[in-house]
Every structure is written in C-alpha cells, then in structure tokens.
Motif scaffolding. Structure first.
Motif, PDB file in Angstrom:
ATOM      1  N   ALA A  10      86.043  32.306  19.309  1.00 28.10           N
ATOM      2  CA  ALA A  10      86.561  30.974  19.646  1.00 28.10           C
ATOM      3  C   ALA A  10      87.285  30.976  20.985  1.00 28.10           C
ATOM      4  CB  ALA A  10      87.488  30.480  18.534  1.00 28.10           C
ATOM      5  N   GLU A  11      88.070  32.011  21.252  1.00 26.39           N
ATOM      6  CA  GLU A  11      88.787  32.100  22.522  1.00 26.39           C
ATOM      7  C   GLU A  11      87.809  32.233  23.693  1.00 26.39           C
ATOM      8  OE1 GLU A  11      92.940  34.236  21.019  1.00 26.39           O
ATOM      9  OE2 GLU A  11      91.201  35.475  21.532  1.00 26.39           O
ATOM     10  N   PHE A  12      86.780  33.051  23.492  1.00 25.48           N
ATOM     11  CA  PHE A  12      85.794  33.216  24.558  1.00 25.48           C
ATOM     12  C   PHE A  12      85.056  31.905  24.807  1.00 25.48           C
ATOM     13  CE2 PHE A  12      82.067  34.683  26.836  1.00 25.48           C
ATOM     14  CZ  PHE A  12      82.589  35.655  27.661  1.00 25.48           C
ATOM     15  N   ALA A  13      84.780  31.174  23.744  1.00 31.81           N
ATOM     16  CA  ALA A  13      84.104  29.878  23.889  1.00 31.81           C
ATOM     17  C   ALA A  13      84.957  28.900  24.687  1.00 31.81           C
ATOM     18  CB  ALA A  13      83.782  29.305  22.510  1.00 31.81           C
ATOM     19  N   LEU A  14      86.269  29.001  24.592  1.00 30.89           N
ATOM     20  CA  LEU A  14      87.158  28.125  25.349  1.00 30.89           C
ATOM     21  C   LEU A  14      87.223  28.499  26.828  1.00 30.89           C
ATOM     22  CD1 LEU A  14      90.152  27.776  22.860  1.00 30.89           C
ATOM     23  CD2 LEU A  14      88.529  25.982  23.521  1.00 30.89           C
ATOM     24  N   LEU A  18      85.053  27.599  31.998  1.00 31.30           N
ATOM     25  CA  LEU A  18      85.873  27.668  33.201  1.00 31.30           C
ATOM     26  C   LEU A  18      85.202  28.482  34.309  1.00 31.30           C
ATOM     27  CD1 LEU A  18      89.347  28.248  31.494  1.00 31.30           C
ATOM     28  CD2 LEU A  18      88.326  26.082  32.253  1.00 31.30           C
ATOM     29  N   PHE A  19      84.010  29.004  34.030  1.00 31.08           N
ATOM     30  CA  PHE A  19      83.252  29.806  34.984  1.00 31.08           C
ATOM     31  C   PHE A  19      81.839  29.249  35.168  1.00 31.08           C
ATOM     32  CE2 PHE A  19      86.567  32.560  33.393  1.00 31.08           C
ATOM     33  CZ  PHE A  19      87.042  33.161  34.551  1.00 31.08           C
ATOM     34  N   PRO A  20      81.726  28.020  35.656  1.00 34.50           N
ATOM     35  CA  PRO A  20      80.402  27.402  35.761  1.00 34.50           C
ATOM     36  C   PRO A  20      79.465  28.096  36.762  1.00 34.50           C
ATOM     37  CG  PRO A  20      82.024  26.072  36.924  1.00 34.50           C
ATOM     38  CD  PRO A  20      82.779  27.156  36.185  1.00 34.50           C
ATOM     39  N   LYS A  21      80.019  28.817  37.724  1.00 35.79           N
ATOM     40  CA  LYS A  21      79.185  29.466  38.739  1.00 35.79           C
ATOM     41  C   LYS A  21      78.882  30.929  38.435  1.00 35.79           C
ATOM     42  CE  LYS A  21      80.602  26.343  42.384  1.00 35.79           C
ATOM     43  NZ  LYS A  21      81.189  26.198  43.715  1.00 35.79           N
ATOM     44  N   MET A  22      79.503  31.479  37.387  1.00 33.38           N
ATOM     45  CA  MET A  22      79.272  32.879  37.053  1.00 33.38           C
ATOM     46  C   MET A  22      77.890  33.033  36.423  1.00 33.38           C
ATOM     47  SD  MET A  22      81.610  35.567  34.853  1.00 33.38           S
ATOM     48  CE  MET A  22      82.930  35.618  36.049  1.00 33.38           C
ATOM     49  N   LYS A  23      77.192  34.089  36.805  1.00 39.52           N
ATOM     50  CA  LYS A  23      75.864  34.343  36.258  1.00 39.52           C
ATOM     51  C   LYS A  23      75.943  34.519  34.747  1.00 39.52           C
ATOM     52  CE  LYS A  23      74.034  36.623  40.349  1.00 39.52           C
ATOM     53  NZ  LYS A  23      73.533  37.896  40.895  1.00 39.52           N
ATOM     54  N   GLN A  63      92.301  36.945  33.113  1.00 41.62           N
ATOM     55  CA  GLN A  63      93.348  36.248  33.855  1.00 41.62           C
ATOM     56  C   GLN A  63      93.262  34.739  33.634  1.00 41.62           C
ATOM     57  OE1 GLN A  63      93.220  36.791  38.108  1.00 41.62           O
ATOM     58  NE2 GLN A  63      95.288  36.021  38.366  1.00 41.62           N
ATOM     59  N   LYS A  64      92.058  34.197  33.679  1.00 37.57           N
ATOM     60  CA  LYS A  64      91.869  32.757  33.470  1.00 37.57           C
ATOM     61  C   LYS A  64      92.263  32.381  32.039  1.00 37.57           C
ATOM     62  CE  LYS A  64      89.785  30.255  36.058  1.00 37.57           C
ATOM     63  NZ  LYS A  64      90.133  29.312  37.124  1.00 37.57           N
ATOM     64  N   PHE A  65      91.937  33.245  31.085  1.00 34.45           N
ATOM     65  CA  PHE A  65      92.319  32.997  29.698  1.00 34.45           C
ATOM     66  C   PHE A  65      93.837  32.926  29.566  1.00 34.45           C
ATOM     67  CE2 PHE A  65      93.796  34.832  25.666  1.00 34.45           C
ATOM     68  CZ  PHE A  65      93.326  33.871  24.785  1.00 34.45           C
ATOM     69  N   GLN A  66      94.530  33.889  30.153  1.00 37.34           N
ATOM     70  CA  GLN A  66      95.986  33.908  30.047  1.00 37.34           C
ATOM     71  C   GLN A  66      96.625  32.707  30.743  1.00 37.34           C
ATOM     72  OE1 GLN A  66      96.766  37.973  31.479  1.00 37.34           O
ATOM     73  NE2 GLN A  66      97.557  38.372  29.429  1.00 37.34           N
ATOM     74  N   GLN A  67      96.057  32.284  31.866  1.00 40.48           N
ATOM     75  CA  GLN A  67      96.633  31.184  32.637  1.00 40.48           C
ATOM     76  C   GLN A  67      96.317  29.813  32.060  1.00 40.48           C
ATOM     77  OE1 GLN A  67      95.011  31.856  36.525  1.00 40.48           O
ATOM     78  NE2 GLN A  67      96.604  33.292  37.107  1.00 40.48           N
TER      79      GLN A  67
END
Length: 103
Positions: A10-14, A18-23, A63-67
């Motif tokens: 669930a956390e990863f799904a959230l 936030l990374f639309p450009k990541m492969k 980092q994005k998850f924590q922020q």
C-alpha cells in the motif's frame, strides 16, 4: 548502521505515482527490493544495471516517501473527490500542518 528501506504494498502504491518519468523497469526493480524483500544485487543483475544505480533509485523513492507520503502519528489517510481548486487548498493545508510539526 544502514536503514532497511522497506515499504508495504500500500505504501509503495502511494509513492509510485510521484515518479511519472521513472522507467517502469526501475519502479518494478525498486518494488522487488522494497516490498518483496529481494536483494539489490540480484535484482540489479537481472535487469542489467549496477547495484549502485538501483541503490540510488531506491534512495529517491525512500526520500520521497518520507517527505510526502509517510504520515505523522495520529494522522489519517482518506480518499475524497474534490474539484481542482479545493485539492490545491487541501494540499496547502497539509503542507502547512507538516511544517508546523517540524518546529
């Protein structure tokens, strides 16, 4: 001592949107390590990147998850349907509340 950068499904799904450009393969590799618990070395070898490159990808996601995703104690996550102007207001309210916690 290194911190284990593990997330639930669930956390990863959230954090994923936030990374639309990541492969896609990089997101899947990070998922394999962070959610499924596979080693970075094995996953990196399978997709043909270095351990260091995968470590950096995982670091960015962590980092994005924590922020932006991890919620402070006592906070709740809800899903609502709002018009765009109200979404901006709600996000601003969250940002201000998070800043107030860091004082």
């Amino acid at each position: 001592m290194k911190t284990k950068k593990r997330l639930t499904e669930a956390e990863f799904a959230l954090v994923r949107p936030l990374f639309p450009k990541m492969k896609q393969r990089n997101l899947e590799a990070a998922h394999a390590c962070m959610v499924a618990g596979r080693t970075q070395r094995d996953v990196a070898g399978e997709i043909g990147i270095t351990d260091k490159a995968l470590c950096q990808i995982i670091g960015q996601i962590w980092q994005k998850f924590q922020q932006e995703v991890q919620r402070p104690e006592g906070w709740q996550v809800i899903t609502v349907c709002l018009p765009p102007d109200l979404i901006k207001k709600v996000r601003l309210m969250e940002e201000e509340a998070r800043k107030a916690l860091k004082i």
